[in-house]
Each structure stands twice: as structure tokens, then as C-alpha cells.
Motif scaffolding. Structure first.
Motif, PDB file in Angstrom:
ATOM      1  N   ASP A  51       0.850  -1.118   0.084  1.00  0.00           N
ATOM      2  CA  ASP A  51       0.066  -0.008  -0.129  1.00  0.00           C
ATOM      3  C   ASP A  51       0.847   1.207   0.115  1.00  0.00           C
ATOM      4  OD1 ASP A  51      -2.359  -1.344  -0.088  1.00  0.00           O
ATOM      5  OD2 ASP A  51      -2.600  -1.259   2.310  1.00  0.00           O
ATOM      6  N   GLY A  52       1.960   1.011   0.697  1.00  0.00           N
ATOM      7  CA  GLY A  52       2.847   2.278   0.928  1.00  0.00           C
ATOM      8  C   GLY A  52       3.483   2.513  -0.566  1.00  0.00           C
ATOM      9  N   GLU A  53       3.942   1.463  -1.314  1.00  0.00           N
ATOM     10  CA  GLU A  53       4.637   1.525  -2.535  1.00  0.00           C
ATOM     11  C   GLU A  53       3.828   2.238  -3.750  1.00  0.00           C
ATOM     12  OE1 GLU A  53       8.083  -1.918  -2.215  1.00  0.00           O
ATOM     13  OE2 GLU A  53       5.996  -2.468  -3.039  1.00  0.00           O
ATOM     14  N   ARG A  54       2.302   1.775  -3.613  1.00  0.00           N
ATOM     15  CA  ARG A  54       1.370   2.267  -4.554  1.00  0.00           C
ATOM     16  C   ARG A  54       1.048   3.628  -4.219  1.00  0.00           C
ATOM     17  NH1 ARG A  54      -0.415  -3.176  -4.468  1.00  0.00           N
ATOM     18  NH2 ARG A  54      -1.845  -2.625  -2.413  1.00  0.00           N
ATOM     19  N   ALA A  55       1.118   4.010  -3.001  1.00  0.00           N
ATOM     20  CA  ALA A  55       0.701   5.346  -2.503  1.00  0.00           C
ATOM     21  C   ALA A  55       1.763   6.192  -3.097  1.00  0.00           C
ATOM     22  CB  ALA A  55       0.534   5.434  -1.020  1.00  0.00           C
ATOM     23  N   VAL A  56       3.111   5.935  -2.899  1.00  0.00           N
ATOM     24  CA  VAL A  56       4.032   6.857  -3.377  1.00  0.00           C
ATOM     25  C   VAL A  56       3.955   7.109  -4.945  1.00  0.00           C
ATOM     26  CG1 VAL A  56       6.736   7.048  -3.749  1.00  0.00           C
ATOM     27  CG2 VAL A  56       5.632   6.288  -1.520  1.00  0.00           C
ATOM     28  N   ALA A  57       3.733   5.917  -5.685  1.00  0.00           N
ATOM     29  CA  ALA A  57       3.556   5.936  -7.157  1.00  0.00           C
ATOM     30  C   ALA A  57       2.311   6.899  -7.418  1.00  0.00           C
ATOM     31  CB  ALA A  57       3.426   4.581  -7.737  1.00  0.00           C
TER      32      ALA A  57
END
Length: 145
Positions: A51-57
Motif C-alpha cells: 500500500d505504501g509503494e502504490r501510494a508513493v507512485a
């Protein structure tokens, strides 16, 4: 972590999100970005790495449309153009990025153990600063009473 770069799309999860955006109908893309940001910005006890990686993207995509933002430079980000994203996503992206670097974030925990943690943190801060620029100091009014 399937990560090869500190950039917003430099990991498997974000690259997959970019591909999902490309495969989605144009009218669904904004909702996908919004959903990712809402999930990360939400009140959960713990933000998992994916979820964090998608949020940064997603935040990087919002930044790319900001007048002071930079385009997303990655072979792994979406190649299809996004519709114009509404301005309210800027604050949602700020909230999501704040959660990504918080002590309840698995992604921040993993990066804290990496040698290039400070560079990753600087990149997150740069994204956030574009979206949430400081308010300039208010000049005193020159009124005579």
C-alpha cells in the motif's frame, strides 16, 4: 522487497500499479489513483509495504500534474496519459505520503534498514513539498488608523 530503484516506480508493486492504470479505461484512472491514496491516508493501525509503494507512485502522478511538479520519469510508470486529476487529490497525496514515512509504515521501516534510506526520504519529502508548499509570510498591511 522487489525494489531496484528509490524512484516512485522503482519496485514491483508500483510498476504493477502503472500497468494496471494503463489497462484501465481512461475514465477509471482517477478513481484508481484516489483509491490508492485514500487507502494509505486512512486510519489503519499499520500501512503495509504494498500500500505504501502504490501510494508513493500515485502521489508522484499527482505531482506530475502540479505546475511545480516534474513528470514521472520511469519505464515502469504508466505509459498511457492520465486524465487531469482534481486538485483535491493534492492534499490526499500529502496525507498518504505522511503515512508512508510514519512509524506505522512497513515501507518506512524497510527503507530505514537500507543504505540509501536518506535519499529515499529526500525523494518523498520532495514530492510532498511540491504538493504542500509553505504559505508565504503575510506582509503587514500598511494602513494608517
Amino acid at each position: 522487497m522487489g525494489t531496484w530503484d528509490i524512484g516512485p516506480f522503482g519496485n514491483d508493486t508500483a510498476a504493477d500499479f502503472g500497468g494496471d492504470l494503463d489497462e484501465a479505461a481512461a475514465e477509471e484512472r482517477e478513481a484508481m489513483v484516489r483509491s490508492v491514496l485514500k487507502r494509505a491516508a486512512g486510519p489503519a493501525d499499520f500501512l503495509d509495504t504494498s500500500d505504501g509503494e502504490r501510494a508513493v507512485a500515485a502521489a508522484a502522478l499527482v505531482v506530475a500534474q502540479h505546475p511545480d511538479g516534474e513528470p514521472v520519469c520511469s519505464n515502469y510508470g504508466p505509459s498511457e496519459p492520465l486524465p487531469e486529476l482534481p486538485a483535491d487529490l493534492r492534499l490526499l497525496a500529502v496525507d498518504a505520503l505522511d503515512q508512508v514515512v510514519s512509524n506505522r509504515s512497513e515501507l518506512a521501516e524497510l527503507w530505514a534498514e537500507a543504505a540509501n534510506w536518506s535519499k529515499w526520504r529526500q525523494d518523498i519529502t520532495r514530492l510532498r513539498d511540491v504538493l504542500d508548499t509553505p504559505i508565504p509570510p503575510q506582509e503587514e498591511a500598511l494602513f494608517e488608523i
